[in-house]
Design a protein around this motif. Structure first.
Motif, PDB file in Angstrom:
ATOM      1  N   LEU A   1      37.082  80.390  83.740  1.00  0.00           N
ATOM      2  CA  LEU A   1      37.070  81.540  84.650  1.00  0.00           C
ATOM      3  C   LEU A   1      38.267  81.512  85.599  1.00  0.00           C
ATOM      4  O   LEU A   1      38.874  82.552  85.876  1.00  0.00           O
ATOM      5  N   GLU A   2      38.616  80.323  86.101  1.00  0.00           N
ATOM      6  CA  GLU A   2      39.790  80.218  86.976  1.00  0.00           C
ATOM      7  C   GLU A   2      41.055  80.652  86.250  1.00  0.00           C
ATOM      8  O   GLU A   2      41.888  81.370  86.817  1.00  0.00           O
ATOM      9  N   ARG A   3      41.199  80.212  85.004  1.00  0.00           N
ATOM     10  CA  ARG A   3      42.397  80.582  84.233  1.00  0.00           C
ATOM     11  C   ARG A   3      42.425  82.074  83.937  1.00  0.00           C
ATOM     12  O   ARG A   3      43.486  82.702  83.936  1.00  0.00           O
ATOM     13  N   GLN A   4      41.257  82.651  83.666  1.00  0.00           N
ATOM     14  CA  GLN A   4      41.206  84.086  83.434  1.00  0.00           C
ATOM     15  C   GLN A   4      41.690  84.855  84.665  1.00  0.00           C
ATOM     16  O   GLN A   4      42.470  85.797  84.553  1.00  0.00           O
ATOM     17  N   LEU A   5      41.226  84.446  85.826  1.00  0.00           N
ATOM     18  CA  LEU A   5      41.674  85.116  87.042  1.00  0.00           C
ATOM     19  C   LEU A   5      43.181  84.974  87.234  1.00  0.00           C
ATOM     20  O   LEU A   5      43.869  85.940  87.581  1.00  0.00           O
ATOM     21  N   ARG A   6      43.709  83.771  86.997  1.00  0.00           N
ATOM     22  CA  ARG A   6      45.156  83.578  87.134  1.00  0.00           C
ATOM     23  C   ARG A   6      45.913  84.445  86.134  1.00  0.00           C
ATOM     24  O   ARG A   6      46.977  84.991  86.455  1.00  0.00           O
ATOM     25  N   ARG A   7      45.371  84.560  84.934  1.00  0.00           N
ATOM     26  CA  ARG A   7      46.053  85.353  83.906  1.00  0.00           C
ATOM     27  C   ARG A   7      46.165  86.815  84.326  1.00  0.00           C
ATOM     28  O   ARG A   7      47.237  87.427  84.210  1.00  0.00           O
ATOM     29  N   TRP A   8      45.063  87.379  84.823  1.00  0.00           N
ATOM     30  CA  TRP A   8      45.108  88.797  85.177  1.00  0.00           C
ATOM     31  C   TRP A   8      45.803  89.012  86.511  1.00  0.00           C
ATOM     32  O   TRP A   8      46.386  90.079  86.742  1.00  0.00           O
ATOM     33  N   ASP A   9      45.803  88.001  87.382  1.00  0.00           N
ATOM     34  CA  ASP A   9      46.688  88.050  88.547  1.00  0.00           C
ATOM     35  C   ASP A   9      48.143  88.167  88.096  1.00  0.00           C
ATOM     36  O   ASP A   9      48.926  88.937  88.652  1.00  0.00           O
ATOM     37  N   ALA A  10      48.505  87.371  87.079  1.00  0.00           N
ATOM     38  CA  ALA A  10      49.877  87.407  86.563  1.00  0.00           C
ATOM     39  C   ALA A  10      50.208  88.773  85.968  1.00  0.00           C
ATOM     40  O   ALA A  10      51.329  89.262  86.093  1.00  0.00           O
ATOM     41  N   GLN A  11      49.213  89.376  85.303  1.00  0.00           N
ATOM     42  CA  GLN A  11      49.435  90.723  84.751  1.00  0.00           C
ATOM     43  C   GLN A  11      49.763  91.707  85.870  1.00  0.00           C
ATOM     44  O   GLN A  11      50.670  92.533  85.751  1.00  0.00           O
ATOM     45  N   VAL A  12      49.014  91.624  86.966  1.00  0.00           N
ATOM     46  CA  VAL A  12      49.244  92.525  88.086  1.00  0.00           C
ATOM     47  C   VAL A  12      50.650  92.332  88.663  1.00  0.00           C
ATOM     48  O   VAL A  12      51.370  93.290  88.932  1.00  0.00           O
ATOM     49  N   VAL A  13      51.047  91.070  88.830  1.00  0.00           N
ATOM     50  CA  VAL A  13      52.376  90.783  89.385  1.00  0.00           C
ATOM     51  C   VAL A  13      53.468  91.244  88.434  1.00  0.00           C
ATOM     52  O   VAL A  13      54.453  91.883  88.842  1.00  0.00           O
TER      53      VAL A  13
END
Length: 347
Positions: A161-173
């Motif tokens: 779950l932590e990695r998923q959040l980081r991944r979609w944070d990266a998409q936003v950036v």
């Protein structure tokens, strides 16, 4: 007159490759059409005039480095095809040297992808069977032993779950073209209240009605498509994805797919969730977090497509409408998440 160009495909080079790799496959000249849907990877229909197949390749232009993984999709099809999870049979995979991008070819799953409101209206008499089959197929996937089907090393369940959040944070950036503070805030709220997680399972990553092929005669799921985000992780992320696409887009001008929850006679999303709980025995006390995350992920994906559309790097209709949906998805994400942790703090 020469044949029209097909975006993302060199038909002569592709035909030469197929005839070399699978000599008995084609019984006539190869023809290629871009299929509707596939707003991430591009999906094409191949035919020799008698038989049809499907080709998948990454989208044109700006993408996340870890997205659109052809090897992953192909591996999933190979592993799942012998199981009771229905998927098209994979035929061949190739690197970028043939058409300029990696791709694979699979059999054509005979049936309908229920993407239009008219299709849902026609099948409404079988809507309960359709919903039950959609849930049952997901439960079958989640019950599989990853090791037993050769997918035990597909991902790292710990910290999923932590990695998923980081991944979609990266998409936003990576896709930033406008300020969306409420989207950033939703990601931060999700990160501050992560569930403890549960036993890992094979997860599809984008499970929803219009990512399956259905036999319209009996509403049976005959093929699950679009495995590009599959991994080992938390199965409730798949359940939340299915629920959001079932009725989470109500009232929005979505070009992606019709909303089953809007169609008279179709069961509610709560019915699907209850069926899943009955089939799996899964504890759903933290499900509000997963719904909030599903909205966050879809908003991030749509924002990425909005970014590519502004650059002229999308192929197909409707992309220009996705960006306008993002604010509403963000707000619905906050609302769903509030059911798990309470109201959003005042600013």
């Amino acid at each position: 007159m020469s044949a029209p160009a097909i975006p993302g495909i060199s038909v002569p080079q592709l035909e030469e490759f197929i005839r070399a790799e699978i000599p008995d496959l084609l019984n006539g000249p190869l023809r290629v059409d871009l299929l509707s849907g596939g707003r991430s990877n591009l999906t094409y229909r191949l035919t020799d005039g008698t038989t049809e197949w499907v080709l998948r390749r990454p989208p044109l232009g700006h993408v996340l480095a870890t997205a659109h993984d052809m090897d992953r999709e192909y591996r999933m099809l190979r592993a799942l095809h012998p199981t009771d999870v229905p998927v098209p049979a994979p035929l061949v995979i190739a690197g970028p040297e043939i058409i300029g991008a990696p791709f694979y070819i699979m059999e054509f799953a005979r049936g309908a992808v229920l993407r239009e409101r008219e299709q849902l209206d026609r099948i409404s008499a079988k809507s309960n069977d359709l919903a039950a089959g959609l849930v049952d197929t997901l439960a079958r996937l989640h019950r599989l032993d990853p090791e037993a089907v050769g997918l035990g090393d597909l991902g790292r369940p710990q910290g999923y779950l932590e990695r998923q959040l980081r991944r979609w944070d990266a998409q936003v950036v990576a896709s930033h073209s406008r300020d969306l503070p409420d989207l950033v805030d939703l990601g931060e709220r999700l990160a501050a209240a992560l569930p403890f997680g549960r036993a890992a399972a094979l997860v599809h990553g984008d499970y929803r009605l219009d990512n399956v092929v259905v036999d319209p005669q009996n509403a049976r799921v005959v093929g699950v498509l679009d495995w590009e985000m599959a991994t080992l992780g938390d199965p409730l992320t798949d359940l939340a994805s299915m629920v959001i696409w079932w009725d989470g887009f109500r009232g929005l001008d979505s070009p992606v797919a019709a909303v089953p929850g809007d169609v008279p006679g179709f069961p509610s999303a709560d019915t699907l969730v209850a069926q899943y709980a009955e089939l799996t025995g899964c504890d759903l006390s933290e499900f509000g977090w997963y719904l909030g995350f599903a909205y966050y992920k879809i908003a991030a994906i749509f924002e990425g497509i909005h970014y590519r559309t502004q650059q002229g790097l999308t192929v197909g209709d409707g992309f220009e409408r996705l960006g306008a949906m993002v604010p509403a998805l963000i707000e619905r994400g906050h609302t769903a998440f509030a059911e798990y942790v309470g109201p959003r703090p005042a600013h």
